[in-house]
Design a protein around this motif. Structure first.
Motif, PDB file in Angstrom:
ATOM      1  N   LEU A  33      40.803  24.497  28.121  1.00  0.00           N
ATOM      2  CA  LEU A  33      41.314  24.856  29.445  1.00  0.00           C
ATOM      3  C   LEU A  33      41.883  23.596  30.087  1.00  0.00           C
ATOM      4  N   ASP A  34      43.185  23.662  30.403  1.00  0.00           N
ATOM      5  CA  ASP A  34      43.928  22.452  30.750  1.00  0.00           C
ATOM      6  C   ASP A  34      44.631  22.601  32.099  1.00  0.00           C
ATOM      7  N   THR A  35      44.053  22.009  33.161  1.00  0.00           N
ATOM      8  CA  THR A  35      44.681  22.119  34.485  1.00  0.00           C
ATOM      9  C   THR A  35      45.853  21.147  34.626  1.00  0.00           C
ATOM     10  N   TYR A  78      53.489  16.369  25.356  1.00  0.00           N
ATOM     11  CA  TYR A  78      52.564  15.785  26.326  1.00  0.00           C
ATOM     12  C   TYR A  78      52.766  14.289  26.361  1.00  0.00           C
ATOM     13  N   GLY A  79      52.248  13.665  27.405  1.00  0.00           N
ATOM     14  CA  GLY A  79      52.498  12.249  27.610  1.00  0.00           C
ATOM     15  C   GLY A  79      51.985  11.361  26.490  1.00  0.00           C
ATOM     16  N   ASP A  80      51.008  11.853  25.750  1.00  0.00           N
ATOM     17  CA  ASP A  80      50.465  11.028  24.652  1.00  0.00           C
ATOM     18  C   ASP A  80      51.328  11.164  23.412  1.00  0.00           C
ATOM     19  N   GLY A  81      52.450  11.907  23.532  1.00  0.00           N
ATOM     20  CA  GLY A  81      53.358  12.033  22.398  1.00  0.00           C
ATOM     21  C   GLY A  81      53.096  13.236  21.537  1.00  0.00           C
ATOM     22  N   ALA A 217      44.313  16.443  39.309  1.00  0.00           N
ATOM     23  CA  ALA A 217      43.024  16.878  38.731  1.00  0.00           C
ATOM     24  C   ALA A 217      43.350  17.544  37.402  1.00  0.00           C
ATOM     25  N   ASP A 218      42.963  16.915  36.296  1.00  0.00           N
ATOM     26  CA  ASP A 218      43.462  17.317  34.981  1.00  0.00           C
ATOM     27  C   ASP A 218      42.340  17.457  33.962  1.00  0.00           C
ATOM     28  N   THR A 219      41.878  18.689  33.735  1.00  0.00           N
ATOM     29  CA  THR A 219      40.792  18.913  32.775  1.00  0.00           C
ATOM     30  C   THR A 219      41.254  18.650  31.346  1.00  0.00           C
ATOM     31  N   GLY A 220      42.582  18.591  31.127  1.00  0.00           N
ATOM     32  CA  GLY A 220      43.122  18.404  29.777  1.00  0.00           C
ATOM     33  C   GLY A 220      43.234  16.958  29.358  1.00  0.00           C
ATOM     34  N   THR A 221      42.960  16.048  30.292  1.00  0.00           N
ATOM     35  CA  THR A 221      42.976  14.620  29.955  1.00  0.00           C
ATOM     36  C   THR A 221      41.542  14.109  29.983  1.00  0.00           C
ATOM     37  N   THR A 222      41.157  13.411  28.952  1.00  0.00           N
ATOM     38  CA  THR A 222      39.760  12.988  28.805  1.00  0.00           C
ATOM     39  C   THR A 222      39.354  11.955  29.852  1.00  0.00           C
TER      40      THR A 222
HETATM   41  O1  LIG Z   1      49.395  16.602  29.662  1.00  0.00           O
HETATM   42  C1  LIG Z   1      48.472  16.610  30.411  1.00  0.00           C
HETATM   43  C2  LIG Z   1      47.397  17.646  30.302  1.00  0.00           C
HETATM   44  N1  LIG Z   1      47.432  18.253  29.011  1.00  0.00           N
HETATM   45  C3  LIG Z   1      46.986  17.400  27.914  1.00  0.00           C
HETATM   46  C4  LIG Z   1      46.973  18.206  26.638  1.00  0.00           C
HETATM   47  C5  LIG Z   1      46.762  17.304  25.482  1.00  0.00           C
HETATM   48  C6  LIG Z   1      47.582  16.274  25.106  1.00  0.00           C
HETATM   49  N2  LIG Z   1      47.090  15.697  23.977  1.00  0.00           N
HETATM   50  C7  LIG Z   1      45.933  16.321  23.635  1.00  0.00           C
HETATM   51  C8  LIG Z   1      45.053  16.104  22.575  1.00  0.00           C
HETATM   52  C9  LIG Z   1      43.934  16.924  22.471  1.00  0.00           C
HETATM   53  C10 LIG Z   1      43.710  17.933  23.383  1.00  0.00           C
HETATM   54  C11 LIG Z   1      44.582  18.150  24.448  1.00  0.00           C
HETATM   55  C12 LIG Z   1      45.697  17.345  24.558  1.00  0.00           C
HETATM   56  N3  LIG Z   1      48.267  15.721  31.382  1.00  0.00           N
HETATM   57  C13 LIG Z   1      49.126  14.679  31.575  1.00  0.00           C
HETATM   58  S1  LIG Z   1      49.959  14.502  33.047  1.00  0.00           S
HETATM   59  C14 LIG Z   1      50.717  13.044  32.564  1.00  0.00           C
HETATM   60  C15 LIG Z   1      50.360  12.722  31.278  1.00  0.00           C
HETATM   61  C16 LIG Z   1      50.841  11.536  30.631  1.00  0.00           C
HETATM   62  C17 LIG Z   1      52.185  11.188  30.766  1.00  0.00           C
HETATM   63  C18 LIG Z   1      52.656  10.022  30.138  1.00  0.00           C
HETATM   64  C19 LIG Z   1      51.779   9.209  29.399  1.00  0.00           C
HETATM   65  C20 LIG Z   1      50.435   9.570  29.282  1.00  0.00           C
HETATM   66  C21 LIG Z   1      49.968  10.731  29.884  1.00  0.00           C
HETATM   67  C22 LIG Z   1      49.459  13.667  30.709  1.00  0.00           C
HETATM   68  C23 LIG Z   1      48.903  13.601  29.337  1.00  0.00           C
HETATM   69  O2  LIG Z   1      49.637  13.428  28.374  1.00  0.00           O
HETATM   70  N4  LIG Z   1      47.585  13.749  29.219  1.00  0.00           N
HETATM   71  C24 LIG Z   1      46.946  13.738  27.904  1.00  0.00           C
HETATM   72  C25 LIG Z   1      46.619  12.344  27.449  1.00  0.00           C
HETATM   73  C26 LIG Z   1      46.723  11.270  28.326  1.00  0.00           C
HETATM   74  C27 LIG Z   1      46.451   9.978  27.856  1.00  0.00           C
HETATM   75  C28 LIG Z   1      46.049   9.780  26.543  1.00  0.00           C
HETATM   76  C29 LIG Z   1      45.926  10.885  25.675  1.00  0.00           C
HETATM   77  C30 LIG Z   1      46.208  12.168  26.133  1.00  0.00           C
END
Ligand SMILES: O=C(CNCCc1c[nH]c2ccccc12)Nc1scc(-c2ccccc2)c1C(=O)NCc1ccccc1
Length: 329
Positions: A33-35, A78-81, A217-222
């Motif tokens: 669940l990813d806010t 997603y931001g992590d690529g 507030a992001d439940t999807g980011t650790t």
């Molecule tokens: O995307 C989401 C929420 N869903 C994540 C789903 C997901 C993405 N890999 C996953 C891997 C496993 C499970 C879920 C996910 N939040 C946001 S807002 C801005 C950024 C961002 C923009 C630019 C650079 C960095 C972040 C992110 C982001 O990439 N977070 C994940 C993350 C953040 C940092 C490091 C790792 C991951």
């Protein structure tokens, strides 16, 4: 209606998944669940087989209620690529006893290595705002939006816990899950996120610093990702800490003591306990530990991820002017 679902902590709180029933007869998948995003996507019988690694696959051909959305596709990065993309079916989706009869369920035809490796998650349940859904030729709605008419109250709650199972509530607030009052703050959803502004922070027992911290507030980011100035002030308090290129973030000797971290919410504050601020040893050296607070530079926003959210009971209230509620627990 009102309901709740167990939020299962995966791999020491890296993510939290909930059981989601899809189709007729029900196929149950564990979704993250990813806010912080707004696509409900699943590993599927359509997913490239060499990109599947133990995940449960949704099979639309085995669901009598599945209906192909002809001409629709989705593609997210997603931001992590990490990335995923595919096509879309509608089907019956039930979460915590709340049913949406025609929910767009995005089928992954391709996923990147991060998702393949993450065998604990069968996909994502996006619960941010519809404006950032990636479906083409037109956006599809989140489960939360589709469930609005059947929820007693248009809200969901997150009670994430440290290294154990918590819960998500839908349509009601379970007052047994928190203590004291809920402090509500305004939400800026103009970027499609649950955006809000914290009034400041404190490192351990140091003085509170009043400064606006605009984040989501992001439940999807650790992790908790904040401005460099705050991150540097925090790691200045930890002997032997450094910003490591090898591990792409701040690390410190696992023997070091680690301060708590306090952040402002309206007229009150929440403190993340010290042990939440240490995510444990890095992959190849069990004497080097990785911090729960890392830099938000490059993300475009500060991110109050699971490290922060599991210190509170959080209400995501989605009326026309959405709000975020925070309570101690
Ligand atoms: O995307 C989401 C929420 N869903 C994540 C789903 C997901 C993405 N890999 C996953 C891997 C496993 C499970 C879920 C996910 N939040 C946001 S807002 C801005 C950024 C961002 C923009 C630019 C650079 C960095 C972040 C992110 C982001 O990439 N977070 C994940 C993350 C953040 C940092 C490091 C790792 C991951």
């Amino acid at each position: 209606d009102e309901g709740s679902a167990t939020a299962t902590s995966q791999s020491n709180d890296v993510e939290y998944t909930i059981p989601v029933s899809i189709g007729t007869p029900a196929q149950v998948l564990q979704l993250d669940l990813d806010t912080g995003s707004s696509d409900l996507w699943v590993f599927s019988t359509e997913t490239e087989s060499d990109q599947v690694n133990g995940q449960t696959l949704f099979d639309p051909s085995q669901s009598s209620s599945a209906s192909y959305m002809d001409g629709y596709t989705w593609s997210i990065s997603y931001g992590d690529g990490s990335t995923s993309n595919g096509d879309i079916y509608t089907d019956v989706v039930t979460i915590g006893g709340i049913t949406v009869s025609s929910q767009a369920v995005e089928q992954a035809q391709s996923v990147s290595a991060t998702f393949t490796r993450d065998s604990a998650s069968d996909g994502l349940l996006g619960m941010a705002f519809d404006s950032i859904n990636t479906a083409q030729p037109s956006q599809v709605e989140t489960f939360f939006d589709n469930a609005q008419s059947s929820l007693d109250s248009f809200l969901f709650t997150a009670d994430l816990k440290h290294n154990t199972d918590g819960s998500y509530g839908f349509g009601y607030i379970d007052s047994s899950l928190y203590t004291g009052d809920i402090t509500y703050v305004d939400v800026d959803n103009s970027q499609g996120f649950w955006g809000w502004t914290s009034g400041g922070y404190a490192v351990g027992s140091d003085d509170y610093v009043t400064t606006d911290i605009v984040g989501i507030a992001d439940t999807g980011t650790t992790l908790l990702l904040l401005d460099d100035s705050i991150v540097e002030a925090y790691y200045n308090e930890i002997d032997g800490s450094s910003n490591s290129d090898t591990y792409s973030g701040y690390v410190f000797p696992c023997s070091s003591s680690v301060p708590s971290f306090t952040f402002g919410v309206g007229s009150t504050t929440f403190t993340i306990p010290s042990d939440y601020m240490n995510t444990g040893a890095v992959y190849d050296d069990d004497s080097t530990c990785f911090g729960g607070l890392q830099s938000s530079s490059g993300t475009g926003t500060n991110i109050f991820g699971d490290v922060a959210l599991k210190s509170a009971f959080v209400v995501f209230s989605g009326a026309d002017s959405p709000t975020l509620g925070w309570a101690t627990k």
